[in-house]
Design a protein around this motif. Structure first.
Motif, mmCIF file in Angstrom:
data_model
loop_
_atom_site.group_PDB
_atom_site.id
_atom_site.type_symbol
_atom_site.label_atom_id
_atom_site.label_comp_id
_atom_site.label_asym_id
_atom_site.label_seq_id
_atom_site.Cartn_x
_atom_site.Cartn_y
_atom_site.Cartn_z
ATOM 1 N N GLN A 4 1.066 -1.088 -0.114
ATOM 2 C CA GLN A 4 0.118 -0.084 0.073
ATOM 3 C C GLN A 4 0.973 1.224 0.071
ATOM 4 O OE1 GLN A 4 -2.522 -0.452 3.322
ATOM 5 N NE2 GLN A 4 -3.776 -1.934 2.356
ATOM 6 N N GLU A 5 1.901 1.153 0.686
ATOM 7 C CA GLU A 5 2.815 2.329 0.752
ATOM 8 C C GLU A 5 3.436 2.807 -0.508
ATOM 9 O OE1 GLU A 5 5.430 1.614 4.015
ATOM 10 O OE2 GLU A 5 4.122 1.841 5.436
ATOM 11 N N LEU A 6 3.802 1.464 -1.154
ATOM 12 C CA LEU A 6 4.433 1.756 -2.548
ATOM 13 C C LEU A 6 3.345 2.183 -3.450
ATOM 14 C CD1 LEU A 6 6.867 -1.493 -2.601
ATOM 15 C CD2 LEU A 6 7.325 0.991 -2.082
ATOM 16 N N GLY A 7 2.170 1.703 -3.373
ATOM 17 C CA GLY A 7 0.982 2.305 -4.043
ATOM 18 C C GLY A 7 1.098 3.538 -4.244
ATOM 19 N N SER A 8 1.410 4.140 -3.029
ATOM 20 C CA SER A 8 1.280 5.692 -2.952
ATOM 21 C C SER A 8 2.565 6.211 -3.777
ATOM 22 C CB SER A 8 1.508 6.265 -1.288
ATOM 23 O OG SER A 8 0.167 5.574 -0.729
ATOM 24 N N LEU A 9 3.567 5.771 -3.459
ATOM 25 C CA LEU A 9 5.035 6.125 -4.422
ATOM 26 C C LEU A 9 4.411 5.951 -5.870
ATOM 27 C CD1 LEU A 9 7.920 4.727 -2.161
ATOM 28 C CD2 LEU A 9 7.115 6.961 -2.355
ATOM 29 N N GLY A 10 3.714 4.932 -6.107
ATOM 30 C CA GLY A 10 3.497 4.576 -7.554
ATOM 31 C C GLY A 10 2.584 5.729 -7.964
ATOM 32 N N LEU A 21 1.540 0.871 -15.438
ATOM 33 C CA LEU A 21 1.856 -0.539 -15.360
ATOM 34 C C LEU A 21 2.047 -1.124 -14.013
ATOM 35 C CD1 LEU A 21 3.263 -1.542 -19.070
ATOM 36 C CD2 LEU A 21 0.897 -2.280 -18.026
ATOM 37 N N GLU A 22 3.023 -0.270 -13.428
ATOM 38 C CA GLU A 22 3.498 -0.723 -12.126
ATOM 39 C C GLU A 22 2.519 -0.656 -11.353
ATOM 40 O OE1 GLU A 22 6.828 -1.710 -9.978
ATOM 41 O OE2 GLU A 22 6.466 -1.500 -12.278
ATOM 42 N N LEU A 23 1.478 0.270 -11.369
ATOM 43 C CA LEU A 23 0.507 0.367 -10.230
ATOM 44 C C LEU A 23 -0.210 -0.739 -10.517
ATOM 45 C CD1 LEU A 23 -0.537 4.172 -10.492
ATOM 46 C CD2 LEU A 23 0.373 2.876 -8.759
ATOM 47 N N THR A 24 -0.715 -1.231 -11.630
ATOM 48 C CA THR A 24 -1.365 -2.455 -11.928
ATOM 49 C C THR A 24 -0.681 -3.879 -11.264
ATOM 50 O OG1 THR A 24 -2.410 -1.597 -13.809
ATOM 51 C CG2 THR A 24 -2.551 -3.836 -13.583
ATOM 52 N N SER A 25 0.542 -3.844 -11.688
ATOM 53 C CA SER A 25 1.566 -4.728 -10.867
ATOM 54 C C SER A 25 1.137 -4.707 -9.396
ATOM 55 C CB SER A 25 2.834 -4.739 -11.185
ATOM 56 O OG SER A 25 3.649 -5.736 -10.719
ATOM 57 N N LEU A 81 20.960 -1.449 3.480
ATOM 58 C CA LEU A 81 20.447 -1.702 2.189
ATOM 59 C C LEU A 81 19.025 -0.710 2.222
ATOM 60 C CD1 LEU A 81 20.407 -3.044 -0.520
ATOM 61 C CD2 LEU A 81 18.957 -4.875 0.464
ATOM 62 N N LEU A 82 18.364 -0.829 3.110
ATOM 63 C CA LEU A 82 16.943 -0.073 2.793
ATOM 64 C C LEU A 82 17.296 1.559 3.038
ATOM 65 C CD1 LEU A 82 13.998 -0.107 2.776
ATOM 66 C CD2 LEU A 82 13.939 -0.301 5.483
ATOM 67 N N PRO A 83 18.179 2.032 3.690
ATOM 68 C CA PRO A 83 18.410 3.515 3.548
ATOM 69 C C PRO A 83 18.931 3.649 2.317
ATOM 70 C CG PRO A 83 19.277 2.873 5.772
ATOM 71 C CD PRO A 83 18.766 1.410 5.045
ATOM 72 N N GLN A 84 19.811 2.928 1.930
ATOM 73 C CA GLN A 84 20.502 3.162 0.477
ATOM 74 C C GLN A 84 19.595 3.308 -0.705
ATOM 75 O OE1 GLN A 84 23.375 0.059 0.328
ATOM 76 N NE2 GLN A 84 24.993 1.232 1.133
ATOM 77 N N THR A 85 18.594 2.136 -0.601
ATOM 78 C CA THR A 85 17.608 2.292 -1.750
ATOM 79 C C THR A 85 16.496 3.429 -1.469
ATOM 80 O OG1 THR A 85 15.969 0.870 -0.320
ATOM 81 C CG2 THR A 85 17.445 -0.455 -1.670
ATOM 82 N N GLU A 86 16.194 3.719 -0.250
ATOM 83 C CA GLU A 86 15.477 5.104 -0.272
ATOM 84 C C GLU A 86 16.337 6.218 -0.670
ATOM 85 O OE1 GLU A 86 14.518 4.758 3.886
ATOM 86 O OE2 GLU A 86 12.973 3.406 3.466
ATOM 87 N N GLN A 97 12.493 2.453 -7.317
ATOM 88 C CA GLN A 97 11.308 1.916 -6.662
ATOM 89 C C GLN A 97 11.201 0.620 -6.497
ATOM 90 O OE1 GLN A 97 8.162 0.163 -7.998
ATOM 91 N NE2 GLN A 97 6.796 0.890 -6.504
ATOM 92 N N ARG A 98 11.554 -0.489 -7.441
ATOM 93 C CA ARG A 98 11.622 -1.859 -7.134
ATOM 94 C C ARG A 98 12.570 -2.069 -6.075
ATOM 95 N NH1 ARG A 98 10.861 -3.603 -13.527
ATOM 96 N NH2 ARG A 98 8.666 -3.230 -13.671
#
Length: 422
Positions: A157-163, A189-193, A361-366, A390-391
């Motif tokens: 859901q959070e990533l949906g907001s980013l999408g 397409l990313e939102l649909t996924s 890893l997580l701070p780097q990806t963000e 985002q992925r």
């Protein structure tokens, strides 16, 4: 009238909503301890095993008890030397013998039979404990998966907001003629996924809820509360292999059952050798003639253990069964210790994965995503770079959740192996 009807419907809806909220508030599942307590008291498989163990315990006392005494009545000379017809009354026959007899096993046999039954009862009790531990392990692992899928839904859901934010940026740049329409389509397409993933996670959550309810002997659709917390993982100092092996040898119900079988095999072997000695049958015989008892007799009877070949075969069988029981106990110990080592290694790996994911890893990806988003807004990076960032965030967050859930599953396996909760 219509106003009253509306008020009634509103009141009914409010009551229904209140009842639903109350049921949700009362539903178990906020912590795994709630489910464990419920499983212990409601699961019929565990209850059946406990009743079987109680039944086996009741066999111990009869195993060492004396056989029931015997009463034999013999009517002698029922025709009175052929002078009368057949008579069946003790006072009308030549004589009547009443034989009261009691079998007395050779010294030590009763104790050995009781010991064999005691070993069987302990095997049944350890089996019931093992089934309980297996149930609790399934509940712990199921709760970890239930927590995992719930947290993954939140991440999705959070990533949906980013999408959605990415789509808005793509739309804005497309409207300004800065990017091609392909960027907007890829964002959609990313939102649909993500929506597809959310559906799959919802299905997994329903499946896990049904599985947990099955372990709790509840209906598959019975409500479960939102999982709020996981148990704390013991420190590495509390998970030393040598200490856990000692606890496994002393508490594991599977190993304890095999050791009880070994003890039972030893007692059965001793009993087989003790069967070389004869048993005694003692009797007292009052003899009635006419209407009075005027004669008493004593009776001693022993069996003669003369079937030497048969008894030697039974003794060799008992020896081989004892050897087999010892080998099974040794094999079980080796297997369980190996499983303990594997679970400890897997727990340590999950712990290290969680640490490196959360701290690095997580701070780097963000940071990468924020940089890519800012770069895309200014045209310095393309949309593919933004999608990859985002992925990467999604994978890092999912890996963190899965690592924490996996630690709970590995901890559950370790606790089952050592036979107690850490």
């Amino acid at each position: 009238m219509s106003t009253r009807i509306c008020l009634v419907f509103c009141l009914a809806a409010a009551l229904a909503c209140g009842n639903a909220l109350a049921n949700e508030a009362r539903a178990p599942g906020r912590s795994v301890d709630e489910l464990l307590d419920l499983a212990r008291s409601t699961n019929p498989t565990v209850r059946a095993a406990q009743q079987e163990a109680a039944a086996a315990r009741e066999r111990v006392q009869p195993a060492g008890a004396l056989p029931d005494p015997m009463l034999k009545i013999e009517l002698m000379d029922v025709t009175n030397m052929g002078t009368t017809s057949v008579r069946l009354s003790p006072a009308q026959v030549g004589s009547t013998q009443y034989t009261f007899s009691q079998q007395l096993p050779f010294w030590g046999k009763r104790d050995l039979r009781r010991d064999v039954a005691e070993s069987g009862a302990r095997v049944a009790e350890f089996t019931a404990e093992d089934m309980t531990q297996e149930l609790l392990t399934l509940v712990k692992r199921g709760y970890a998966q239930y927590w995992q899928v719930t947290r993954l839904q939140e991440v999705t859901q959070e990533l949906g907001s980013l999408g959605e934010k990415m789509e808005q940026v793509a739309r804005s740049r497309y409207a300004s003629g800065l990017v091609a329409q392909q960027d907007v389509i890829r964002a959609q397409l990313e939102l649909t996924s993500l929506k597809q993933e959310q559906i799959q996670l919802d299905n997994e959550r329903q499946t896990m809820r049904a599985m947990l309810n099955g372990l709790l002997a509840r209906g598959p659709q019975a409500p479960l509360a939102e999982p709020e917390q996981l148990r704390s993982i013991p420190s590495p100092a509390a998970l030393q292999m040598d200490a856990l092996v000692d606890r496994l040898r002393g508490r594991n119900p599977q190993l304890s059952a095999e050791l009880a079988k070994t003890l039972g095999a030893e007692k059965n072997r001793d009993l087989t050798y003790r069967n070389r000695m004869p048993d005694l049958n003692l009797g007292i015989v009052p003899v009635q003639r006419g209407s009075s008892v005027n004669e008493w007799q004593l009776m001693f009877e022993v069996n003669l253990p003369l079937q030497f070949d048969s008894r030697r075969s039974q003794e060799r069988e008992a020896e081989r069964m004892l050897d087999a029981a010892r080998a099974r106990a040794e094999s079980t110990a080796s297997r369980l210790i190996g499983e303990l080592g594997g679970s400890l290694a897997a727990l340590d790996a999950s712990r290290r994965i969680e640490a490196i994911t959360a701290s690095t890893l997580l701070p780097q990806t963000e940071a990468t995503f924020q940089s890519a988003l800012a770069g895309y807004e200014t045209g310095r990076v393309d949309f593919a770079t933004l999608i990859d960032a985002q992925r990467a965030i999604r994978k890092a967050r999912q890996d963190l959740i899965k690592a924490r859930a996996d630690q709970q599953a590995r901890l559950a396996d370790i606790e089952r192996l050592i036979g107690e909760q850490l």
